[in-house]
Design a protein around this motif. Structure first.
Motif, PDB file in Angstrom:
ATOM      1  N   LYS A 177      10.525   3.538  12.049  1.00 39.98           N
ATOM      2  CA  LYS A 177      11.625   3.097  11.184  1.00 39.98           C
ATOM      3  C   LYS A 177      11.895   4.068  10.042  1.00 39.98           C
ATOM      4  CE  LYS A 177      11.105  -1.867  12.091  1.00 39.98           C
ATOM      5  NZ  LYS A 177      10.879  -3.196  11.480  1.00 39.98           N
ATOM      6  N   GLY A 178      11.144   5.181  10.018  1.00 44.55           N
ATOM      7  CA  GLY A 178      11.380   6.194   8.999  1.00 44.55           C
ATOM      8  C   GLY A 178      10.631   5.984   7.703  1.00 44.55           C
ATOM      9  N   GLU A 179       9.678   5.043   7.686  1.00 42.11           N
ATOM     10  CA  GLU A 179       8.921   4.784   6.466  1.00 42.11           C
ATOM     11  C   GLU A 179       7.622   5.582   6.476  1.00 42.11           C
ATOM     12  OE1 GLU A 179       8.565   0.620   7.116  1.00 42.11           O
ATOM     13  OE2 GLU A 179      10.242   0.116   5.802  1.00 42.11           O
ATOM     14  N   ALA A 180       7.122   5.918   5.306  1.00 43.35           N
ATOM     15  CA  ALA A 180       5.861   6.653   5.199  1.00 43.35           C
ATOM     16  C   ALA A 180       4.742   5.847   5.850  1.00 43.35           C
ATOM     17  CB  ALA A 180       5.549   6.931   3.733  1.00 43.35           C
ATOM     18  N   SER A 181       3.961   6.507   6.680  1.00 48.53           N
ATOM     19  CA  SER A 181       2.934   5.810   7.462  1.00 48.53           C
ATOM     20  C   SER A 181       1.659   5.581   6.659  1.00 48.53           C
ATOM     21  CB  SER A 181       2.597   6.624   8.708  1.00 48.53           C
ATOM     22  OG  SER A 181       1.524   6.050   9.414  1.00 48.53           O
ATOM     23  N   THR A 182       1.027   4.434   6.914  1.00 50.19           N
ATOM     24  CA  THR A 182      -0.287   4.142   6.337  1.00 50.19           C
ATOM     25  C   THR A 182      -1.316   3.972   7.448  1.00 50.19           C
ATOM     26  OG1 THR A 182       0.151   1.752   6.303  1.00 50.19           O
ATOM     27  CG2 THR A 182       0.739   3.002   4.328  1.00 50.19           C
ATOM     28  N   ALA A 183      -1.039   4.598   8.605  1.00 47.96           N
ATOM     29  CA  ALA A 183      -1.930   4.489   9.766  1.00 47.96           C
ATOM     30  C   ALA A 183      -3.281   5.133   9.460  1.00 47.96           C
ATOM     31  CB  ALA A 183      -1.297   5.149  10.975  1.00 47.96           C
TER      32      ALA A 183
ATOM     33  N   LEU B  79       0.829  -1.201   0.000  1.00 48.63           N
ATOM     34  CA  LEU B  79       0.000   0.000   0.000  1.00 48.63           C
ATOM     35  C   LEU B  79       0.868   1.258   0.000  1.00 48.63           C
ATOM     36  CD1 LEU B  79      -2.733   1.412   0.169  1.00 48.63           C
ATOM     37  CD2 LEU B  79      -2.634   1.131   2.674  1.00 48.63           C
ATOM     38  N   ARG B  80       1.949   1.225   0.755  1.00 45.77           N
ATOM     39  CA  ARG B  80       2.866   2.366   0.847  1.00 45.77           C
ATOM     40  C   ARG B  80       3.438   2.700  -0.544  1.00 45.77           C
ATOM     41  NH1 ARG B  80       6.182   0.290   4.295  1.00 45.77           N
ATOM     42  NH2 ARG B  80       4.956   0.991   6.078  1.00 45.77           N
ATOM     43  N   LYS B  81       3.813   1.663  -1.279  1.00 48.86           N
ATOM     44  CA  LYS B  81       4.377   1.888  -2.615  1.00 48.86           C
ATOM     45  C   LYS B  81       3.357   2.532  -3.549  1.00 48.86           C
ATOM     46  CE  LYS B  81       7.794  -1.860  -2.484  1.00 48.86           C
ATOM     47  NZ  LYS B  81       8.206  -3.170  -3.066  1.00 48.86           N
ATOM     48  N   VAL B  82       2.102   2.093  -3.444  1.00 51.36           N
ATOM     49  CA  VAL B  82       1.060   2.648  -4.306  1.00 51.36           C
ATOM     50  C   VAL B  82       0.742   4.093  -3.921  1.00 51.36           C
ATOM     51  CG1 VAL B  82      -1.361   2.463  -4.986  1.00 51.36           C
ATOM     52  CG2 VAL B  82       0.059   0.399  -4.845  1.00 51.36           C
ATOM     53  N   LEU B  83       0.553   4.326  -2.632  1.00 49.16           N
ATOM     54  CA  LEU B  83       0.164   5.656  -2.159  1.00 49.16           C
ATOM     55  C   LEU B  83       1.227   6.709  -2.435  1.00 49.16           C
ATOM     56  CD1 LEU B  83      -1.481   4.954   1.331  1.00 49.16           C
ATOM     57  CD2 LEU B  83      -2.622   5.851  -0.687  1.00 49.16           C
ATOM     58  N   TYR B  84       2.475   6.370  -2.089  1.00 49.44           N
ATOM     59  CA  TYR B  84       3.511   7.402  -2.083  1.00 49.44           C
ATOM     60  C   TYR B  84       4.461   7.340  -3.280  1.00 49.44           C
ATOM     61  CZ  TYR B  84       1.723   7.755   2.666  1.00 49.44           C
ATOM     62  OH  TYR B  84       0.910   7.895   3.744  1.00 49.44           O
ATOM     63  N   ASP B  85       4.792   6.144  -3.736  1.00 49.52           N
ATOM     64  CA  ASP B  85       5.708   6.038  -4.873  1.00 49.52           C
ATOM     65  C   ASP B  85       4.974   6.231  -6.203  1.00 49.52           C
ATOM     66  OD1 ASP B  85       7.609   5.526  -3.002  1.00 49.52           O
ATOM     67  OD2 ASP B  85       7.697   3.371  -3.360  1.00 49.52           O
ATOM     68  N   LYS B  86       3.821   5.575  -6.327  1.00 57.13           N
ATOM     69  CA  LYS B  86       3.119   5.618  -7.605  1.00 57.13           C
ATOM     70  C   LYS B  86       2.179   6.818  -7.716  1.00 57.13           C
ATOM     71  CE  LYS B  86       0.840   2.683 -10.951  1.00 57.13           C
ATOM     72  NZ  LYS B  86       0.459   1.295 -11.295  1.00 57.13           N
ATOM     73  N   MET B  87       1.358   7.015  -6.664  1.00 58.01           N
ATOM     74  CA  MET B  87       0.358   8.085  -6.721  1.00 58.01           C
ATOM     75  C   MET B  87       0.897   9.419  -6.216  1.00 58.01           C
ATOM     76  SD  MET B  87      -3.071   5.999  -5.638  1.00 58.01           S
ATOM     77  CE  MET B  87      -4.110   7.097  -6.597  1.00 58.01           C
TER      78      MET B  87
END
Length: 809
Positions: A560-566, A542-550
């Motif tokens: 851990k420094g990763e974009a949150s999907t909370a 989901l993180r890849k779709v939300l932030y990398d693709k969209m």
């Protein structure tokens, strides 16, 4: 010839500071801070393991000033005062080290560095090697061919070459390097504007400070000007950073010997701090176990138990849930150190038992039907329910050690049987043959193992009873909570669990099919929008779709420094993007389906046709109930789908479900404890409290109060019970922080008793370390004096809320 092991020199003060700031704020059950002590203890345990044949010397800074303060009154003037939570751990840490048998050096007038430097010199002169355990860079000046440093942060063993690689200078140049760079924390002047690299460059070229000063005119630019201006202060700086290596010690190095541990003192301290203690020379409590395999022996056992008046019990089963558990055996104890074991089933054991459950049933009913005796156990509600499933009822007096320990220390987060034995008895419970959750660990479990372990648990239950009863009787309020609230409630909850609840499984299965169709539809829509198929339940995908693709904005990151999907992040993104809203809808429906509509029908008991939850009395610190397996207290009702789940809870034909609830019980308790006249008056007049609050705050008549006004007042009413801040209220109501602050200020002006209560309860918590409910239940507040602001504020919110929520419970 075998080389002698190195002397281990431990900078204990440095380790205490390091552990205090590195570890979470650990406390014992009495609220005393223990994190720094724990960190130091673990360090020493590791060093002893890594260097088992070495002499370990532990050095602390002494209180008061040193010779450096006399040389330079502003020495360490910039250091903030030691946090109180750390300061109170220093003396206990020193006592613990001494009890461990380690030589512990605390010498006034000098620092720990100077004591360690002197010990290292003595070791060198004796031809011995030493390892200095520290993270203090000043100690690098002590490194030689006989002395190395073990960096406490990186666990790196450092000699001269490692020192040079780290700092750019060799050990013999460290003093000059420190003098040049100075130290803001210790308030050592140094040369303004000169850092570690410049100082290392100068010393690489001129070798030492004297040569550098002699050639000071050759240094160009601003750095040269600063060096020439600082020449006079450099002499002082060098003296301040030089470790004194001729400290007068209480004994020479060869006389500082490790002593045998003081087991009695160690056990007391470990129990105080909440640490596990297993001394090599301590004899654990033992239990003599008698196996009952004849009817005559069983009758004698029952007679003995009836004579004693109270007995410990442990029922052995093959699983945890009371509705499905099958009895394997029963352990009983009438005297400390003595117990009997009765095996019931033979198919799980490698030794055949002579008595069946039917054989022992008449005498068991005689024992449990005698009101004059007390049955003592842990989690007796489960025991009573399992016996009830086998047509055995109990008329005996009951004492539940889990509840007794809970009433004494509701703030304890570890409440398992082993935990309370460790807490109150200082004993370790043997691992049972059936594991922590009652499941068999192997198919071949010996009868002797089960008998021995079960007998000890029954024995420990009796010992706990003797200890906990004495402690409870010291407080009339706590004993009343245990005897008049908790124990009677145990019987009510047991009856509720046995009765179970009736649900319409078919209705839930139909709802599951509908939810599945809707989830499939959302999934297809999401895939179409994303332009690819992916697992919606996977945060990584989901993180890849939300932030990398969209390319949606990253509003928050995980630890851990990763974009949150909370959920909170998706909710904020959903304000401007539809895609996150679909993900939120998907998650809501998926949770509803997996947790309720799929799961609940599978949990219908085949014998009763009902769902049987487990109620937990000793789960929350405030005394509120919780339930599990399944959790029936969090059925969602705010959505239409959630309401359908609730409708699946039904009454039998010809019966009705009756719902009873207190009206705004927590606000009524707030009115009582705060004695606020306006709040009490609103309740006495029968007014809707939220509308009345809105009218008071906004200066309106009750008729003028709108639903929105009431909603805002409700947020304030309940928010203040939970210690809400103006920031928290602003987010909840969607208004500016300034407006939320004004709302709260006006509230306190209109209800001054509430503000007075909040101030007074926090002051009481700071003074006595706990708060109490109206009935006397205690909740510890150890962090209310913390120097850490978020921790302190959280403790203040708990102090305000716990007496209200606990009284309501």
């Amino acid at each position: 010839m075998t080389a002698k092991p190195p002397i281990i020199l431990i900078d204990a003060t440095g380790y205490l500071f390091q552990a205090f700031y590195a570890l979470p704020p650990l406390t014992n059950s009495d609220g005393e801070p223990t994190g720094a002590i724990y960190g130091l203890l673990k360090t020493i345990e590791k060093l002893k393991k890594d260097y088992p044949d070495s002499k370990h010397l532990v050095v602390f800074d002494a209180p008061g000033g040193t010779f450096r303060d006399k040389l330079y009154p502003d020495y360490k003037a910039n250091r903030p005062p030691i946090a109180n939570e750390l300061r109170v751990q220093i003396t206990p840490a020193q006592e613990l080290i001494k009890a461990l048998g380690n030589p512990c050096l605390i010498i006034k007038g000098v620092e720990a560095d100077d004591v360690i430097g002197t010990l290292a010199r003595e070791a060198e002169e004796s031809g011995m090697e030493s390892i200095i355990c520290t993270s203090d860079k000043d100690m690098a000046q002590l490194v030689s061919d006989k002395t190395r440093i073990l960096n406490s942060k990186t666990d790196q063993l450092m000699g001269a070459e490692e020192i040079h690689a780290k700092y750019g200078v060799y050990p013999e140049q460290i003093v000059d390097w420190l003098a040049l760079t100075g130290d803001k924390v210790d308030n050592i002047p140094g040369v303004p504007g000169v850092g570690a690299k410049t100082a290392a460059k100068w010393l690489s070229e001129y070798q030492n400070l004297n040569e550098l000063i002699a050639c000071k005119e050759k240094i160009k630019g601003k750095a040269g000007e600063n060096l020439r201006a600082a020449v006079d202060s450099l002499v002082l700086s060098r003296r301040l950073v030089t470790i004194e290596r001729n400290v007068e010690l209480p004994a020479s190095l060869d006389k500082l010997e490790t002593q045998p541990p003081d087991s009695k003192a160690l056990e007391a301290m470990y129990r105080r701090f909440g640490f596990q203690y297993r001394p090599a020379n301590k004899t654990p409590a033992t239990t003599n176990c008698s196996l009952i395999d004849k009817a005559a022996s069983w009758s004698e056992c029952v007679n003995r138990l009836l004579e004693q008046g109270s007995f410990g019990c442990h029922l052995v089963t093959d699983s945890t849930h009371y509705m499905t558990a099958k009895m394997i055996g029963l352990a009983l104890s009438a005297d400390s150190g003595e117990a009997w074991y009765l095996p019931f089933r033979q198919d799980l054991l490698d030794t055949q038992a002579s008595l069946s459950f039917e054989d022992i049933l008449p005498e068991l009913r005689r024992l449990l039907g005698t009101a004059e005796v007390t049955l003592v156990g842990y989690d007796l509600k489960r025991t009573l329910n399992i016996l009830a499933c086998h047509s055995v009822t109990c008329s005996v007096g009951l004492w539940d050690n889990a509840l007794a320990s809970y009433v004494l220390k509701s703030s304890d987060s570890k409440r398992g049987f082993a935990d309370i034995c460790r807490r109150w008895l200082g004993e370790e419970v043997p691992e049972t043959a059936f594991g922590a959750k009652g499941k068999r660990k192997t198919e071949a479990v010996s009868l002797q193992d089960i008998a021995r372990n079960s007998a000890q648990i029954a024995d420990f239950n009796l010992r706990l009873y003797q200890t906990l009863r004495q402690k409870l009787e010291q407080s009339q309020a706590l004993y009343r909570i245990f005897s008049e609230l908790e124990m009677p409630l145990l019987l009510i909850l047991a009856a509720m669990e046995q009765a179970g609840v009736l649900i319409d499984g078919q209705a839930l299965q139909t709802q599951s099919l509908g939810l599945k169709a809707r989830l499939d539809k959302i999934r297809l829509s999401v895939w179409k929008e994303a332009g690819e198929e992916f697992n919606l339940d996977s945060p990584v995908q989901l993180r890849k779709v939300l932030y990398d693709k969209m390319q949606l904005p990253v509003l928050s990151k995980t630890p851990k420094g990763e974009a949150s999907t909370a959920e909170s992040v998706l909710a904020e993104l959903a304000l401007t993007h539809e895609f996150p809203k679909w993900i939120m809808d998907y998650r809501t429906l998926a949770k509803l389906k997996s947790t309720y509509t799929d799961s609940l029908p599978r949990q219908i008991n085949g014998r009763t046709g009902r769902v049987h939850t487990i109620f937990h009395q000793a789960e929350t610190s405030t005394g509120r109930l919780s339930s599990s397996d399944p959790n029936l207290q969090n059925i969602p009702t705010k959505t239409a789908d959630g309401k359908l789940v609730k409708k699946a809870f039904v009454a039998p034909v010809g019966k009705k479900l009756v719902v009873a609830d207190y009206s705004q019980i927590e606000l009524r308790i707030m009115a009582y404890v705060s004695a606020d006249e306006r709040l009490i008056g609103a309740f006495q007049k029968g007014q809707d409290i939220h509308s009345a609050t809105a009218a008071e705050i906004l200066g309106l008549s009750l008729e003028q109060v709108t639903e929105n006004h009431r909603r805002q007042a409700k947020s304030v009413n309940f928010g203040l019970i939970y210690g809400i801040s103006s920031f928290g209220l602003s987010r909840q109501l969607g208004i500016p922080v300034v407006e939320a602050r004004k709302y709260i200020d006006v509230y306190f002006k209109k209800y001054p008793g509430v503000k007075r209560y909040m101030d007074e309860i926090c002051a009481a918590a700071r003074q006595q370390g706990h708060v109490e409910t109206v009935f006397g239940r205690r909740l510890d507040t150890p962090l209310i004096t913390s120097s850490n602001r978020p921790q302190r504020q959280a403790a203040e919110r708990a102090a305000i809320n716990a007496p209200i929520q606990g009284t309501a419970a």
